[in-house]
Design a protein around this motif. Sequence first.
Motif, PDB file in Angstrom:
ATOM      1  N   GLN A   1       0.822  -1.210   0.000  1.00  0.00           N
ATOM      2  CA  GLN A   1       0.000   0.000   0.000  1.00  0.00           C
ATOM      3  C   GLN A   1       0.849   1.249   0.000  1.00  0.00           C
ATOM      4  O   GLN A   1       0.382   2.322  -0.374  1.00  0.00           O
ATOM      5  N   ARG A   2       2.115   1.111   0.403  1.00  0.00           N
ATOM      6  CA  ARG A   2       2.984   2.280   0.417  1.00  0.00           C
ATOM      7  C   ARG A   2       3.717   2.449  -0.904  1.00  0.00           C
ATOM      8  O   ARG A   2       4.604   3.288  -1.016  1.00  0.00           O
ATOM      9  N   GLY A   3       3.344   1.695  -1.995  1.00  0.00           N
ATOM     10  CA  GLY A   3       3.931   1.888  -3.317  1.00  0.00           C
ATOM     11  C   GLY A   3       4.930   0.831  -3.710  1.00  0.00           C
ATOM     12  O   GLY A   3       5.492   0.892  -4.802  1.00  0.00           O
ATOM     13  N   TYR A   4       5.165  -0.159  -2.891  1.00  0.00           N
ATOM     14  CA  TYR A   4       6.085  -1.240  -3.235  1.00  0.00           C
ATOM     15  C   TYR A   4       5.347  -2.327  -3.992  1.00  0.00           C
ATOM     16  O   TYR A   4       4.099  -2.380  -3.998  1.00  0.00           O
ATOM     17  N   ALA A   5       6.086  -3.210  -4.666  1.00  0.00           N
ATOM     18  CA  ALA A   5       5.502  -4.305  -5.429  1.00  0.00           C
ATOM     19  C   ALA A   5       6.298  -5.559  -5.187  1.00  0.00           C
ATOM     20  O   ALA A   5       7.499  -5.513  -4.892  1.00  0.00           O
ATOM     21  N   LEU A   6       5.626  -6.722  -5.329  1.00  0.00           N
ATOM     22  CA  LEU A   6       6.262  -8.026  -5.256  1.00  0.00           C
ATOM     23  C   LEU A   6       6.436  -8.564  -6.654  1.00  0.00           C
ATOM     24  O   LEU A   6       5.500  -8.555  -7.462  1.00  0.00           O
ATOM     25  N   VAL A   7       7.631  -9.036  -6.988  1.00  0.00           N
ATOM     26  CA  VAL A   7       7.935  -9.570  -8.320  1.00  0.00           C
ATOM     27  C   VAL A   7       8.005 -11.075  -8.198  1.00  0.00           C
ATOM     28  O   VAL A   7       8.778 -11.616  -7.402  1.00  0.00           O
TER      29      VAL A   7
ATOM     30  N   VAL B   1      17.119 -12.095 -19.392  1.00  0.00           N
ATOM     31  CA  VAL B   1      16.417 -11.270 -20.381  1.00  0.00           C
ATOM     32  C   VAL B   1      15.411 -12.135 -21.127  1.00  0.00           C
ATOM     33  O   VAL B   1      15.737 -13.260 -21.550  1.00  0.00           O
ATOM     34  N   GLY B   2      14.202 -11.625 -21.226  1.00  0.00           N
ATOM     35  CA  GLY B   2      13.128 -12.342 -21.911  1.00  0.00           C
ATOM     36  C   GLY B   2      12.163 -13.005 -20.979  1.00  0.00           C
ATOM     37  O   GLY B   2      11.085 -13.440 -21.401  1.00  0.00           O
ATOM     38  N   ASP B   3      12.515 -13.140 -19.671  1.00  0.00           N
ATOM     39  CA  ASP B   3      11.584 -13.755 -18.731  1.00  0.00           C
ATOM     40  C   ASP B   3      10.354 -12.867 -18.544  1.00  0.00           C
ATOM     41  O   ASP B   3      10.433 -11.627 -18.590  1.00  0.00           O
ATOM     42  N   ARG B   4       9.219 -13.543 -18.323  1.00  0.00           N
ATOM     43  CA  ARG B   4       7.982 -12.830 -18.003  1.00  0.00           C
ATOM     44  C   ARG B   4       7.770 -12.943 -16.493  1.00  0.00           C
ATOM     45  O   ARG B   4       7.881 -14.029 -15.910  1.00  0.00           O
ATOM     46  N   VAL B   5       7.454 -11.827 -15.878  1.00  0.00           N
ATOM     47  CA  VAL B   5       7.262 -11.789 -14.452  1.00  0.00           C
ATOM     48  C   VAL B   5       5.929 -11.143 -14.137  1.00  0.00           C
ATOM     49  O   VAL B   5       5.368 -10.404 -14.972  1.00  0.00           O
ATOM     50  N   THR B   6       5.414 -11.439 -12.938  1.00  0.00           N
ATOM     51  CA  THR B   6       4.155 -10.859 -12.467  1.00  0.00           C
ATOM     52  C   THR B   6       4.475  -9.849 -11.372  1.00  0.00           C
ATOM     53  O   THR B   6       5.186 -10.168 -10.422  1.00  0.00           O
ATOM     54  N   LEU B   7       3.915  -8.634 -11.512  1.00  0.00           N
ATOM     55  CA  LEU B   7       4.111  -7.581 -10.513  1.00  0.00           C
ATOM     56  C   LEU B   7       2.843  -7.492  -9.683  1.00  0.00           C
ATOM     57  O   LEU B   7       1.766  -7.157 -10.191  1.00  0.00           O
TER      58      LEU B   7
ATOM     59  N   LEU C   1       0.808  -5.539  -7.033  1.00  0.00           N
ATOM     60  CA  LEU C   1       0.766  -4.172  -6.521  1.00  0.00           C
ATOM     61  C   LEU C   1      -0.174  -4.096  -5.332  1.00  0.00           C
ATOM     62  O   LEU C   1      -0.788  -5.094  -4.943  1.00  0.00           O
ATOM     63  N   GLY C   2      -0.245  -2.909  -4.747  1.00  0.00           N
ATOM     64  CA  GLY C   2      -1.163  -2.728  -3.631  1.00  0.00           C
ATOM     65  C   GLY C   2      -2.596  -2.982  -4.053  1.00  0.00           C
ATOM     66  O   GLY C   2      -3.401  -3.490  -3.279  1.00  0.00           O
ATOM     67  N   GLN C   3      -2.961  -2.610  -5.322  1.00  0.00           N
ATOM     68  CA  GLN C   3      -4.280  -2.865  -5.887  1.00  0.00           C
ATOM     69  C   GLN C   3      -4.063  -3.519  -7.244  1.00  0.00           C
ATOM     70  O   GLN C   3      -3.623  -2.897  -8.196  1.00  0.00           O
ATOM     71  N   GLY C   4      -4.295  -4.832  -7.361  1.00  0.00           N
ATOM     72  CA  GLY C   4      -4.164  -5.545  -8.615  1.00  0.00           C
ATOM     73  C   GLY C   4      -2.754  -5.991  -8.890  1.00  0.00           C
ATOM     74  O   GLY C   4      -1.855  -5.888  -8.053  1.00  0.00           O
ATOM     75  N   SER C   5      -2.541  -6.457 -10.162  1.00  0.00           N
ATOM     76  CA  SER C   5      -1.233  -6.971 -10.573  1.00  0.00           C
ATOM     77  C   SER C   5      -1.027  -6.685 -12.042  1.00  0.00           C
ATOM     78  O   SER C   5      -1.965  -6.333 -12.765  1.00  0.00           O
ATOM     79  N   ALA C   6       0.249  -6.844 -12.524  1.00  0.00           N
ATOM     80  CA  ALA C   6       0.592  -6.576 -13.916  1.00  0.00           C
ATOM     81  C   ALA C   6       1.623  -7.588 -14.369  1.00  0.00           C
ATOM     82  O   ALA C   6       2.371  -8.143 -13.558  1.00  0.00           O
ATOM     83  N   ILE C   7       1.639  -7.812 -15.758  1.00  0.00           N
ATOM     84  CA  ILE C   7       2.591  -8.736 -16.363  1.00  0.00           C
ATOM     85  C   ILE C   7       3.661  -7.907 -17.037  1.00  0.00           C
ATOM     86  O   ILE C   7       3.369  -6.950 -17.760  1.00  0.00           O
ATOM     87  N   ALA C   8       4.958  -8.249 -16.831  1.00  0.00           N
ATOM     88  CA  ALA C   8       6.072  -7.519 -17.458  1.00  0.00           C
ATOM     89  C   ALA C   8       7.064  -8.523 -17.997  1.00  0.00           C
ATOM     90  O   ALA C   8       7.099  -9.700 -17.589  1.00  0.00           O
ATOM     91  N   GLN C   9       7.866  -8.020 -18.985  1.00  0.00           N
ATOM     92  CA  GLN C   9       8.914  -8.857 -19.594  1.00  0.00           C
ATOM     93  C   GLN C   9      10.260  -8.202 -19.347  1.00  0.00           C
ATOM     94  O   GLN C   9      10.385  -6.987 -19.455  1.00  0.00           O
ATOM     95  N   ILE C  10      11.253  -9.029 -19.025  1.00  0.00           N
ATOM     96  CA  ILE C  10      12.592  -8.537 -18.716  1.00  0.00           C
ATOM     97  C   ILE C  10      13.305  -8.276 -20.017  1.00  0.00           C
ATOM     98  O   ILE C  10      13.478  -9.164 -20.864  1.00  0.00           O
ATOM     99  N   THR C  11      13.712  -6.971 -20.230  1.00  0.00           N
ATOM    100  CA  THR C  11      14.438  -6.592 -21.448  1.00  0.00           C
ATOM    101  C   THR C  11      15.871  -6.239 -21.151  1.00  0.00           C
ATOM    102  O   THR C  11      16.703  -6.242 -22.068  1.00  0.00           O
ATOM    103  N   HIS C  12      16.192  -5.972 -19.922  1.00  0.00           N
ATOM    104  CA  HIS C  12      17.562  -5.555 -19.590  1.00  0.00           C
ATOM    105  C   HIS C  12      17.806  -5.806 -18.103  1.00  0.00           C
ATOM    106  O   HIS C  12      16.912  -5.605 -17.288  1.00  0.00           O
ATOM    107  N   LEU C  13      18.991  -6.301 -17.779  1.00  0.00           N
ATOM    108  CA  LEU C  13      19.400  -6.536 -16.380  1.00  0.00           C
ATOM    109  C   LEU C  13      20.624  -5.703 -16.093  1.00  0.00           C
ATOM    110  O   LEU C  13      21.553  -5.644 -16.928  1.00  0.00           O
TER     111      LEU C  13
END
Length: 418
Positions: free
Chosen positions: A365-371, A387-393, A395-407
């Motif tokens: 709720q304070r703006g952090y996310a779990l990956v 690079v290329g992995d798909r991860v789930t973020l 959030l405090g409200q809901g979640s999102a899907i992201a892809q790793i493009t750079h480490l």
Amino acid sequence: MTSFTDIPSTLTPLSVAGLTDYIQELLEQDYQLRQIWVMGEVSDLRHHASGLFFTLQDPQATATLRCVIWRSQVPRLLELPTTGTLITLLGQIRLYPQRGSYQLVVWQSIPVGEGLNALRYRQLRDRLQLEGLFDAERKRPLPPHPQIVGVVTSDQAAAWGDIQRTLRQRYPGLRVLLSPTQVQGTAAPTAIATALARLGQEGRAEVIILARGGGSAEDLACFNDERVVRAIATCPIPVITGIGHERDESLADLVADWAAHTPTAAAAQAVPSLNDLLAQHRDRTVALSQAMQTKLAIAQVQYATHLERLQRLPIERQLQQNQQRQQWQQQRLTAAIAQRLQQAQTHQATLAQKLAALNPEQVLQRGYALVRQASGALVRTTADLKVGDRVTLQLGQGSAIAQITHLSQTDSSQETDT
């Protein structure tokens, strides 16, 4: 070799009395021995109803002369002899037929001064006393019930038999260790010190008896030797002395942890009497039984008194007292329950605060996310990604899907571009 048959018939054997009479005539008819002056140191002085008996000792040698002053002659003396004094005596040599020994019958005594042996004894005693060897503070207590007793004495002396008999009668089953030694003569001090050291090094004995039967002052001189005194003082085991008779006292007695008058008394001091122990046990048993009977009698009297008082109380008063007691106990119970409830509520509130602080959703709720990886596992370092992995973020409200493009990775933290 001459046989008995070769002895001339003119050599007629003498009887003991005949030989004694012959020697007595030689001594008592000798002009020089009928009135003679003799100087020496007085020792072993004994008072008897018939007179004074003592030994005149040569301070520079081991020679001694038995002396007697008959009671009728005592008032005529210039001064009475005392132990340790150097004195000049006038008297006559007489033979004592019953013992076959000679002695000086004293007519007069002239004191010269302190004897050499007495002076040496006094100087040694004063020196050892200054060292503290005779102090009461250094004397150790004797064990109350020893199982092993060491004995230092001559195995041929009557004292050894007296000690064995006394220990056996008083304390059956006791183990006795004998460290044999000489108890008379010039070699005795070293022998006694060695015998004491032997028991001390072995360490099995719990108490040691150093003993010798009675004798003259010359016979007991070894117990005034510094070597014996120091051997007793350094012995790691308590030492009891039983030397001579009741009138004798040596430096060994002064340094010992306990000094008895005789060997038998020393043995009696070393162990308790089994008969005494049994008597004490019986006395304690009787005393305990009497004490219990007395306690029981007192308790019975108190019970009867309380019962009588209770019977005298009216039934209404008893009920009133019981109700008051019940109300008082109920109030105490209610107060205790209320207090425990308040404590439990306070504790529950504290735990709720701690739980809320540790809830990860509060952090989100304070703006952090779990990956999370595709497998659902949490991502903690860039080493868990590529690079290329798909991860789930999450959030405090809901979640999102992201892809790793750079480490990217730094010294202090890791960064991920998605």
